[in-house]
Design an enzyme around this catalytic site. Structure first.
Site, PDB file in Angstrom:
ATOM      1  N   HIS B  83     -12.439  18.361   6.756  1.00  0.00           N
ATOM      2  CA  HIS B  83     -11.299  18.173   6.748  1.00  0.00           C
ATOM      3  C   HIS B  83     -10.658  16.908   6.151  1.00  0.00           C
ATOM      4  CE1 HIS B  83      -6.824  18.733   7.896  1.00  0.00           C
ATOM      5  NE2 HIS B  83      -7.053  17.615   8.643  1.00  0.00           N
ATOM      6  N   ASP B 112      -0.371   8.514 -24.673  1.00  0.00           N
ATOM      7  CA  ASP B 112      -1.411   9.028 -23.963  1.00  0.00           C
ATOM      8  C   ASP B 112      -1.908   8.014 -23.005  1.00  0.00           C
ATOM      9  OD1 ASP B 112      -3.462  10.644 -22.748  1.00  0.00           O
ATOM     10  OD2 ASP B 112      -3.465  11.912 -24.518  1.00  0.00           O
ATOM     11  N   TRP B 148     -14.956  11.758   9.424  1.00  0.00           N
ATOM     12  CA  TRP B 148     -14.852  11.091   7.699  1.00  0.00           C
ATOM     13  C   TRP B 148     -15.171   9.705   7.797  1.00  0.00           C
ATOM     14  CZ3 TRP B 148     -11.629   7.856   5.059  1.00  0.00           C
ATOM     15  CH2 TRP B 148     -10.779   7.260   5.966  1.00  0.00           C
ATOM     16  N   SER B 177     -12.558   8.069  -8.818  1.00  0.00           N
ATOM     17  CA  SER B 177     -11.579   7.257  -8.533  1.00  0.00           C
ATOM     18  C   SER B 177     -11.468   6.083  -9.345  1.00  0.00           C
ATOM     19  CB  SER B 177     -11.438   7.071  -6.996  1.00  0.00           C
ATOM     20  OG  SER B 177     -11.507   8.019  -6.441  1.00  0.00           O
ATOM     21  N   HIS B 260      -9.018   0.243   5.094  1.00  0.00           N
ATOM     22  CA  HIS B 260      -7.720  -0.184   5.212  1.00  0.00           C
ATOM     23  C   HIS B 260      -6.766  -0.246   4.224  1.00  0.00           C
ATOM     24  CE1 HIS B 260      -4.412  -0.350   8.025  1.00  0.00           C
ATOM     25  NE2 HIS B 260      -3.951  -1.242   7.045  1.00  0.00           N
ATOM     26  N   GLU B 262      -7.619   1.392   1.616  1.00  0.00           N
ATOM     27  CA  GLU B 262      -7.360   2.857   1.236  1.00  0.00           C
ATOM     28  C   GLU B 262      -6.343   3.724   1.698  1.00  0.00           C
ATOM     29  OE1 GLU B 262      -9.311   5.023  -0.357  1.00  0.00           O
ATOM     30  OE2 GLU B 262      -8.489   6.895   0.406  1.00  0.00           O
ATOM     31  N   SER B 275      11.230   5.777  -4.539  1.00  0.00           N
ATOM     32  CA  SER B 275      11.985   4.723  -5.024  1.00  0.00           C
ATOM     33  C   SER B 275      12.721   5.378  -6.541  1.00  0.00           C
ATOM     34  CB  SER B 275      11.148   3.594  -5.515  1.00  0.00           C
ATOM     35  OG  SER B 275      10.621   3.074  -4.254  1.00  0.00           O
ATOM     36  N   HIS B 310      -8.779  -1.475  13.370  1.00  0.00           N
ATOM     37  CA  HIS B 310      -9.468  -0.252  13.748  1.00  0.00           C
ATOM     38  C   HIS B 310     -10.480  -0.224  14.641  1.00  0.00           C
ATOM     39  CE1 HIS B 310      -7.555   1.776  10.383  1.00  0.00           C
ATOM     40  NE2 HIS B 310      -7.652   0.566   9.726  1.00  0.00           N
ATOM     41  N   THR B 335       6.878  -3.610   4.560  1.00  0.00           N
ATOM     42  CA  THR B 335       7.150  -2.207   4.771  1.00  0.00           C
ATOM     43  C   THR B 335       8.597  -1.815   5.360  1.00  0.00           C
ATOM     44  OG1 THR B 335       4.811  -2.145   5.600  1.00  0.00           O
ATOM     45  CG2 THR B 335       6.140  -0.008   5.571  1.00  0.00           C
ATOM     46  N   LYS B 338      11.081  -2.184   2.446  1.00  0.00           N
ATOM     47  CA  LYS B 338      11.063  -1.009   1.732  1.00  0.00           C
ATOM     48  C   LYS B 338      12.094   0.082   2.239  1.00  0.00           C
ATOM     49  CE  LYS B 338       7.081  -1.084  -1.368  1.00  0.00           C
ATOM     50  NZ  LYS B 338       7.801  -0.360  -2.239  1.00  0.00           N
TER      51      LYS B 338
END
Lengths: 384, 533, 192
Positions: B83, B112, B148, B177, B260, B262, B275, B310, B335, B338
């Protein structure tokens, strides 16, 4: 308009009802909504810190969302609001960079203070070595020979919904850790296999048990009582089934408990020696072997001996159980490197090991007819 | 490289002359058109979202009441693991890449993406990565069951044989990615229309540019760490094995050095989307454009020095704990800027509340709740209590579901008329929004409580005091899952062009190059670059 | 488009640069392994001690202070050896050279190679524990039924902070027979 009101009402009700609900439940004596303030000075400091941070966050949320909702109410096109055109203000930008920064600094002080208090490494009154393994805890008192495994005491039938669940469902163990109140108890924490994490919320201790390394934590419990926790790091299949129970006793009661425990170890040793000389019959070995098997082995190898294909090997029909007799004893005593198979020399008595080996060599069609006696296991464990 | 670009030239050349769109499956397999590839990414991510969601339904069904009812613990662990992997690498990241594909060329006035052939590859390897991952669930011993985050040694010595497939599939996801990120950077760097200076770039383009740099910086580190897991498990190295001089805690340091940033990879493009939407429906330009850009950049930079928050419980020296605590707290400043800027954009605007705006407002409120619980988690001494409980689960689902995924839904509603040429079904859209909003909070809000009360994460069964809330959480979960089927119905309807035709500008207050081309956007746009004043 | 070739040239250059970054970061991922060790040496994360012998320098012995060291031992799954610290607890002056011994016995019916892995808690103390000789620097082979005393010589760096008065050293013993055999075979092949 209609939508807006709905949204506003939803969010406001969410914010108002939940804390009210929380309060009403808390007044009923339920503590399942918030952190516990625990039973040590540190844990209550941590609780205070948590509440402080929480209130600060609620404060910030109220201000920010308040301004936002006022704006959503006043500056709607349906109310005839005409858009302004401002889109920059260095002053405002500086203000809302600096103000949060100051709030953060104010938050950092109490946090740092508590952290330093927690990491006090001065000498403790006593030390317990805590070792995690899949999926049980082992406790060893460093100042004596007392050591034991502590495993889940909840019956499988309760977990499988066949029996009604007891009050301490999944939070009860066969042998709890016992520590004295009013003394600084140090825990050295390590692991036998994967990473576990030893967590007792009432002490505000959560420390990872890393294989090959030791970590430490300490507590000084103020009130006698039973404190429950759980493993907090995913450690494989039965991660959810390795609880921690700590009983804090007054120093006097603790000493009594310890004396009893030491005496019990002596008796067990004597019993072991007595059984060593005895030869058990196949029937007796099979009966007690099955009991041990279901308690200790069936979680991985399954009650039918077939294991979980690809994860835990089968015993039924396996080469070890059919042929390699010394290998079978070796793996029971010492476990196998790099697998979940643990050493059982400290978890079971010699006669229990003998019984379970006999059981495994004769159950489920493994009809080897082998009988393994405690004396044979003893020879193997202690050398020729 | 040169041969690749040569053929690519040839193709482009062909298409310029014929202007025909190939039909059938070949169109989708061989396409190098950014809009087609964007569509593929978006549908793929939606399918993955439903797949990962189905796994969440299994998890919530098992947790509906105490006791083991539906699945065994080993399968439960596989569900939580897969998941997580699917939602992170299959749903959120490809959705943002899909949006980037569709929108970045249109927003910067480019015909493009810069590397169309690579664009095709980076999408088409992705389904294989997830086929491999999903097929591992059917192997003997099951799929990955170590979370995960795949902490060693649970993922090395103690994992099932499917680990090799897991590693292989993560490698493919990573390559995809990275190729996507390189494409985005090159496109933005070289293909902006004349006159579009850096500080005139739309916010979505800015946030994606920064995200793309984060991706090429940390995806290779993930590739490195899974490679180490592979060699530790199969080739006898001891990176994470104490017996051979390694250290299992080092795994966590390397993993979170990727992990992190990520997290910000999954939220910075969301900031960009919001925005765009808020100024449109407030009919007022974005407040503090420059500070938004700087805040995004500083969040990205700070994300490299906070990873160990973490891992507070792994046992670190006090000085390290302090450093990571303060650095993490610091992230809340940009943050916060924002969020304040968005609120200031609304202030004295002339707001209407179409569905994209509703999702955007829900994003601001609920993401902020997730951000505030993140601030609480930064405080080391209390993190010892929160760590690995449902409080953390609540936190990251608020930032990822009501944050990242709500922003993706907002984006889908906002640009859907541009993509399909028809307005979406507004009734269904409102149902989708309100059902999602209510159920998502029933789902995730009580997780804060059970977490604080002491329920660890990643457990298939729990003590009785958590039973009431878990029941509600599961009900919320099922409702949220079902609500997404409304979205599916709406999308199918819109893709079959059922609905009122949309104008070029679509929204009254919308500004930007993508709103100057007709709806639906023609197959080829900006073949002659527009001039930006 | 007139500038197509120039723009694709630019694209290629940028792609090359970005690919270099990607490979650089992949290498950096692996470079984190030695970097982590350096980081541990500096900060004492995880209580790792020196892995090769340190030469004892006759420094001033700080007679005014005593540091208590506790030794604990542990064998891991699959390792049948008995393993015990002869000295469970020792008080030393910083700067003074000391020796402690560990008893090992292989009761199994097969030859086994062991490897002991040290860990110190609190981690910062590891920075000040200097080992001049240790059984943990090498593999330790024992024949079936054999036993041995293994020495460890160390001194505590006089620079040790005043507040560190007490620390624990744990040795975890692993069965590395299989790995040691592989190394031996590889060496035999190389010498041929």
């Amino acid at each position: 308009m209609n939508l807006l009101t709905k949204m506003f009402v939803t969010i406001v009700t969410m914010f108002i009802t939940l804390p009210t609900l929380a309060q009403s439940l808390e007044s009923e004596g339920r503590s399942d909504l918030n952190l516990r303030s625990g039973v040590t000075d540190i844990s209550s400091q941590v609780y205070d810190l948590h509440m402080l941070m929480f209130m600060v966050c609620v404060g910030i949320a109220v201000v920010v969302f308040g301004v936002m909702f006022i704006s959503m109410f006043l500056h709607r096109k349906s109310r005839g609001a005409k858009p302004a055109n401002f889109h920059e203000s260095v002053k405002v930008e500086i203000a809302w960079t600096v103000v949060p920064f100051i709030i953060l600094i104010l938050m950092a002080f109490p946090a740092a203070k508590t952290l330093i208090a927690m990491e006090d490494t001065s000498e403790a009154d006593m030390t317990v070595l805590v070792t995690g393994s899949q999926w049980k805890w082992h406790y060893k008192y460093m100042d004596s020979d007392v050591e034991f495994y502590s495993t889940l005491a909840t019956q499988q039938e309760q977990i499988r919904n066949k029996f009604a669940k007891g009050e301490n469902y999944l939070l009860e163990v066969d042998r709890p850790l016992v520590i004295p109140t009013g003394q600084k108890v140090r825990f050295l924490i390590t692991s036998d296999d994967v990473i576990h994490s030893w967590w007792v919320p009432d002490f505000a201790i959560k420390k990872d048990a890393n294989p090959g390394f030791i970590n430490e934590a300490w507590t000084n419990v103020n009130e006698p009582g039973v404190y429950r926790g759980q493993c907090a790091e995913l450690c494989g299949k039965d991660h959810g089934f390795m609880p921690i129970v700590v009983i804090a006793k007054t120093p006097q009661e603790y000493e009594e408990w310890k004396a009893e425990k030491i005496a019990a170890i002596e008796t067990a040793k004597a019993e072991e020696n007595r059984l060593l000389a005895m030869n058990m019959s196949m029937d007796d070995l099979m009966t007690s072997g099955q009991k041990v098997y279901l308690a200790k082995c069936a979680a991985c190898h399954m009650p039918n001996g077939e294991g979980l294909p690809g994860v835990f090997p089968a015993i039924k029909g396996s080469a070890v159980a059919l042929k390699d007799r010394t290998g079978h004893i070796d793996i029971l005593l010492n476990g196998r490197t790099g697998t979940a198979m643990q050493a059982f020399s400290k978890q079971l008595t010699l006669s229990e090991i003998a019984a379970v080996i006999t059981y495994q060599r004769n159950a489920w069609g493994n009809n080897t007819g082998d009988i393994v006696q405690a004396s044979e296991v003893h020879t193997y464990a202690n050398g020729k | 490289m040169s041969t690749a670009t040569d053929t690519l030239h040839h193709d482009e050349h062909d298409e310029h002359h014929h202007h025909h769109i190939p039909k059938g499956i070949k169109r989708w397999l061989l396409t190098t058109n950014h809009k087609d590839i964007g569509t593929l990414y978006l549908w793929f991510s939606f399918i993955m979202f439903l797949t990962g969601g189905a796994m969440a339904m299994i998890i919530r069904a098992e947790l509906f009441q105490p006791g083991l009812q539906i699945v065994d613990p080993n399968f439960f662990n596989q569900m939580t693991t897969v998941h997580g992997l699917i939602m992170v690498f299959g749903a959120v990241m490809p959705a943002f890449t899909g949006l980037a594909n569709w929108l970045i060329p249109m927003m910067i006035g480019a015909p493009d993406m810069a590397l169309p052939r690579m664009n095709n590859w980076s999408f088409w390897i992705l389904p294989f990565a997830f086929l491999i991952l999903l097929s591992s669930l059917f192997l003997e011993g099951g799929g990955p069951a170590f979370g995960w985050t795949f902490y060693a040694p649970l993922s090395t010595t103690y994992s099932s044989d499917s680990t090799a497939l897991f590693v292989f599939s993560v490698h493919i996801m990573g390559i995809s990615s990275i190729m996507g990120a390189i494409n985005v950077i090159v496109t933005i760097w070289n293909m902006r229309a004349p006159g579009m200076t850096w500080m005139k770039m739309p916010m979505f383009v800015w946030t994606w540019l920064i995200t793309a740099f984060l991706l090429i910086a940390v995806m290779p580190v993930l590739a490195g760490v899974v490679t180490m897991v592979l060699t530790d498990k199969y080739f006898g190295t001891s990176f994470f094995n104490a017996a051979g001089g390694g250290d299992p805690v080092m795994f966590q340091h390397i993993f979170w050095f990727f992990g992190h940033p990520e997290v910000y990879i999954m939220i910075l493009p969301a900031f960009g989307i919001i925005s765009h939407i808020i100024p449109t429906f407030a009919r007022k330009p974005l407040f503090g454009y420059a500070s938004m850009v700087y805040a995004t950049a500083s969040i990205a930079l700070l994300s490299f020095i906070v990873w160990a928050h973490h891992m507070f419980t792994t046992g670190m020296p006090v000085a390290a704990e302090m450093f990571f605590m303060f650095a993490t707290m610091l992230i809340s400043v940009p943050t916060g800027v924002k969020v304040f800027n968005w609120v200031a954009t609304m202030w004295r605007g002339s707001m209407t509340f179409e569905v994209p705006m509703l999702f955007a407002i829900a994003f601001v409120v609920l993401f902020t709740i997730g951000g505030l619980s993140g601030l609480m988690l930064a405080i080391t001494p209390v993190d010892f209590q929160y760590h690995d409980t449902y409080f953390v689960v609540a936190h990251f689902h608020y930032v990822l579901v009501t944050g990242a995924i709500f922003s993706i839904m907002a984006a889908a509603y906002y640009w859907l008329p541009k993509w399909t040429g028809v307005m979406y079904d507004n009734t269904l859209a409102k149902w989708h929004f309100w059902a999602s909003l209510v159920s998502v909070n029933v789902l995730f809000f009580p997780m804060h409580f059970v977490g604080l009360a002491g329920m660890p994460r990643r457990i298939p069964d729990y003590a009785l005091q958590f039973a009431d809330f878990n029941k509600w959480i599961s009900i919320g979960g099922f409702a949220f899952g079902l609500s997404q089927l409304i979205f599916l119905a709406l999308l199918i309807k819109a893709c079959r062009k059922k609905g009122e035709p949309a104008s070029a500008q679509v929204w009254e207050g919308a500004e930007g190059l993508e709103w100057e081309i007709p709806s639906p956007a023609p197959y080829h746009t900006f073949e002659t670059p527009p001039i930006i004043k | 488009m007139m500038n197509q070739s120039t723009s694709s040239n630019q694209n290629n250059k940028l792609v090359v640069k970005l690919v270099v970054i990607v490979f650089g970061m992949f290498t950096f991922g692996f470079a984190l392994v030695p970097l982590y060790d350096v980081f541990c040496d500096i900060t004492g994360i995880n209580g790792k001690t020196n892995e090769t012998a340190i030469v004892y320098e006759a420094t001033d012995i700080d007679r005014s202070r005593l540091v208590t060291i506790e030794f604990i031992t542990k064998t891991t799954t699959g390792m049948p050896w008995a393993f015990e610290a002869k000295t469970k607890r020792i008080q030393v002056h910083p700067g003074e050279l000391n020796q402690v011994e560990f008893y090992v016995k292989n009761p199994a019916f097969r030859d086994i190679v062991g490897q002991a892995i040290p860990s110190v808690s609190p981690g910062t103390a590891a920075l000040y524990l200097n080992k001049t000789e240790c059984f943990c620097f090498n593999n330790q082979p024992l024949l079936a039924g054999e036993d041995a005393l293994m020495p460890m010589q160390f001194y505590v760096d006089p620079q040790i902070p005043e507040d560190v008065t007490y620390f624990t050293v744990q040795y975890t013993l692993y069965d590395v027979t299989a790995a040691a055999q592989k190394v031996a075979e590889a060496q035999a092949q190389a010498s041929e």
